[in-house]
Write a protein that holds these residues in place. Structure first.
Motif, PDB file in Angstrom:
ATOM      1  N   SER A 119      38.077  48.802  27.061  1.00 39.15           N
ATOM      2  CA  SER A 119      36.684  48.938  27.483  1.00 39.15           C
ATOM      3  C   SER A 119      36.592  49.484  28.911  1.00 39.15           C
ATOM      4  CB  SER A 119      35.963  47.593  27.399  1.00 39.15           C
ATOM      5  OG  SER A 119      36.113  46.890  28.608  1.00 39.15           O
ATOM      6  N   GLY A 121      34.803  48.653  31.229  1.00 39.82           N
ATOM      7  CA  GLY A 121      34.683  47.566  32.198  1.00 39.82           C
ATOM      8  C   GLY A 121      36.018  47.179  32.807  1.00 39.82           C
ATOM      9  N   GLN A 122      37.097  47.339  32.052  1.00 45.96           N
ATOM     10  CA  GLN A 122      38.424  47.009  32.563  1.00 45.96           C
ATOM     11  C   GLN A 122      38.802  47.925  33.723  1.00 45.96           C
ATOM     12  OE1 GLN A 122      41.156  44.718  31.342  1.00 45.96           O
ATOM     13  NE2 GLN A 122      39.223  43.683  30.982  1.00 45.96           N
ATOM     14  N   ASN A 124      36.661  49.514  35.660  1.00 45.42           N
ATOM     15  CA  ASN A 124      35.800  49.130  36.777  1.00 45.42           C
ATOM     16  C   ASN A 124      36.339  47.913  37.507  1.00 45.42           C
ATOM     17  OD1 ASN A 124      33.903  51.103  36.823  1.00 45.42           O
ATOM     18  ND2 ASN A 124      32.366  49.992  35.641  1.00 45.42           N
ATOM     19  N   ALA A 125      36.800  46.915  36.730  1.00 52.37           N
ATOM     20  CA  ALA A 125      37.320  45.697  37.349  1.00 52.37           C
ATOM     21  C   ALA A 125      38.555  46.009  38.174  1.00 52.37           C
ATOM     22  CB  ALA A 125      37.635  44.654  36.283  1.00 52.37           C
ATOM     23  N   ALA A 126      39.421  46.871  37.652  1.00 48.83           N
ATOM     24  CA  ALA A 126      40.637  47.228  38.383  1.00 48.83           C
ATOM     25  C   ALA A 126      40.289  47.978  39.663  1.00 48.83           C
ATOM     26  CB  ALA A 126      41.545  48.079  37.502  1.00 48.83           C
ATOM     27  N   VAL A 140      46.687  48.334  34.253  1.00 45.21           N
ATOM     28  CA  VAL A 140      45.638  47.705  33.447  1.00 45.21           C
ATOM     29  C   VAL A 140      45.382  48.446  32.126  1.00 45.21           C
ATOM     30  CG1 VAL A 140      43.188  47.039  33.420  1.00 45.21           C
ATOM     31  CG2 VAL A 140      44.558  46.731  35.498  1.00 45.21           C
ATOM     32  N   GLN A 144      47.464  47.847  27.994  1.00 42.60           N
ATOM     33  CA  GLN A 144      46.581  47.406  26.906  1.00 42.60           C
ATOM     34  C   GLN A 144      46.519  48.441  25.789  1.00 42.60           C
ATOM     35  OE1 GLN A 144      42.790  45.434  27.920  1.00 42.60           O
ATOM     36  NE2 GLN A 144      43.374  45.749  30.029  1.00 42.60           N
TER      37      GLN A 144
END
Lengths: 222, 244
Positions: A119, A121-122, A124-126, A140, A144
């Motif tokens: 996703s 969002g992953q 963005n989080a990283a 990241v 995955q």
């Protein structure tokens, strides 16, 4: 009615004719899948990079490779390179090179699907943690993507193992060639082909079975 | 601490942020609310440049975020962000989630990163779960780990993007508790949230957005206790969400 006689099959024969071919087929499968996965991943990253030239180049490479039958790529490469360079490159090296180049196109599509399955969002989080785009890809996204695609990667590798028998076109000594040679020498070609089929089937079936188990384990971990 | 000056942003032809300006002081807790699609999530993501802007200026502790020469990884490492869907890294254990950026971005040793991680894991009350994987935790626990992960970077500011919207109702409290204690410790916070109770209890200021504009930007007392001075759109929104 077929009159089959398998009495010529001895341990001695397996050692003398089959083992060498078997080792080459396995080596070719391992090198082609690892090399193909590595280059395929780079192609997938290029395809998803959003940089126009990279997208176009990797798309062109992947689509071209996927529209040509493997046996023709094997033959062309083997015949063309000596014509262009004046040097013969050897059957085995030619096989390794061709398979890596060819499989990269297929692994690229697998990894592209894998990267897209993570996703946004992953990422963005990283990035929000301060990782660079390259670090977030390495730490990241790719782990995955790879994990999500592991069953498909193994399935592709099984197909690849079966495809390695196409090196007969350039006369490489692989598992199939081992059986064919033994069949010729002992005057039992039908039995030899039959045995080869059984061996290819057994190995591929066993590998598929393990992939199915792996798939179930991944489903639990997720 | 944070300053936005005339920030505007477009997706193609559609304008999603329209001339937004505000200032957030050190230690201030600002709650951003508004209907969905009002641009509040986009606004908060411009502060760590996850959403680039086309016009205006943004400063975080004096660093110009809008300046292409600014090192974004360095800026972002000082701005903690918590997401609606937690976004823990599912292939890493809780402890690895807490240490990855400390090691890769701040260059801390594994030992230092781990002890730092443990400190914040204890703070959010999840020390016992350090070796688990995100999928083994409840939503509330995952969000608390996500807060701890942001805190391990020792950020100057914390941004919360609807941190409780994806949670089961009974888990909202545990996450708000962590946020409340953070606010009491003097953390500068910007929270996009629909939790008006949190805004009333913990917030200092409220920003109300609609259609990409900041319509209200005032103290929480002013916002909640003087409805007669609010704009029509704000009253309508508050009327709807405070009824329940």
């Amino acid at each position: 009615m077929l009159d089959l006689d398998l009495s010529f099959v001895t341990l001695e024969l397996l050692r003398k004719f089959i083992l060498q071919g078997f080792i080459f087929s396995v080596q070719l499968t391992v090198i082609a899948s690892l090399g193909g996965l590595l280059i395929g991943t780079l192609l997938a990253i290029g395809r998803l990079s959003g940089i126009k030239t990279l997208v176009a180049l990797s798309a062109f490479y992947v689509n071209t490779m996927r529209s040509i039958p493997l046996v023709m790529v094997i033959l062309w490469f083997y015949l063309l390179i000596p014509l262009l360079t004046g040097h013969s490159i050897g059957v085995e090296f030619s096989a390794y090179f061709t398979f890596v180049a060819f499989e990269a196109a297929y692994f690229s599509e697998i990894m592209r699907a894998g990267i897209s399955s993570v996703s946004p969002g992953q990422k963005n989080a990283a990035l929000a943690l301060g990782l660079t785009p390259t670090q977030s890809l390495q730490q990241v996204i790719l782990p995955q993507a790879f994990r999500n695609m592991l069953p498909v990667i193994f399935t592709q590798t099984i197909v690849l193992f079966q495809d390695t028998s196409l090196v007969y076109a350039i006369g490489a000594y692989d598992l199939l060639k081992g059986f064919v040679t033994a069949g010729k020498i002992y005057g039992r070609p039908e039995e030899a082909y039959l045995l080869a089929a059984v061996i290819y089937f057994a190995l591929s079936w066993a590998a598929s079975f393990m992939v199915k188990r792996l798939e179930r384990r991944i489903a639990i971990v997720r | 601490m944070i300053e936005l000056k005339h920030v505007s942003k477009w997706y193609g032809q559609t304008q999603v942020l329209n001339d937004c300006s505000t200032k957030i002081a050190l230690g201030e807790v600002v709650v951003i609310c508004g209907p969905s699609g009002s641009g509040k999530s986009t606004l908060i993501k411009t502060i760590n440049a996850l959403e680039p802007i086309q016009q205006g200026e943004i400063y975080v502790d004096g660093v110009p975020v809008h300046d292409p020469a600014t090192s974004l990884p360095q800026l972002r490492s000082q701005v903690g962000m918590v997401f609606q869907h937690f976004e823990l890294f599912p292939h890493l254990s809780v402890m690895e989630n807490l240490t990855l950026a400390q090691i890769k971005v701040l260059g801390r040793s594994v030992e230092v990163a781990q002890s730092h991680g443990l400190k914040y894991l204890e703070r959010v009350g999840l020390l016992a779960h350090k070796d688990k994987y995100p999928a083994q935790l409840s939503g509330g626990q995952q969000q608390r780990v996500a807060i701890a992960r942001a805190l391990t970077m020792d950020p100057k500011v914390m941004l919360f993007d609807e941190p409780t919207s994806a949670l089961d109702p009974e888990m909202v409290g545990e996450v708000l508790d962590v946020m409340t204690s953070l606010a009491h410790d003097g953390m500068t916070m910007m929270c996009v949230t629909h939790e008006m109770g949190f805004a009333k209890r913990v917030g200092h200021r409220v920003i109300f957005m609609d259609m990409g504009r900041i319509l209200e930007d005032c103290s929480k007392d002013e916002f909640f206790n003087h409805p007669e001075r609010r704009q029509a759109r704000t009253k309508e929104f508050l009327g709807k969400i405070l009824q329940h």
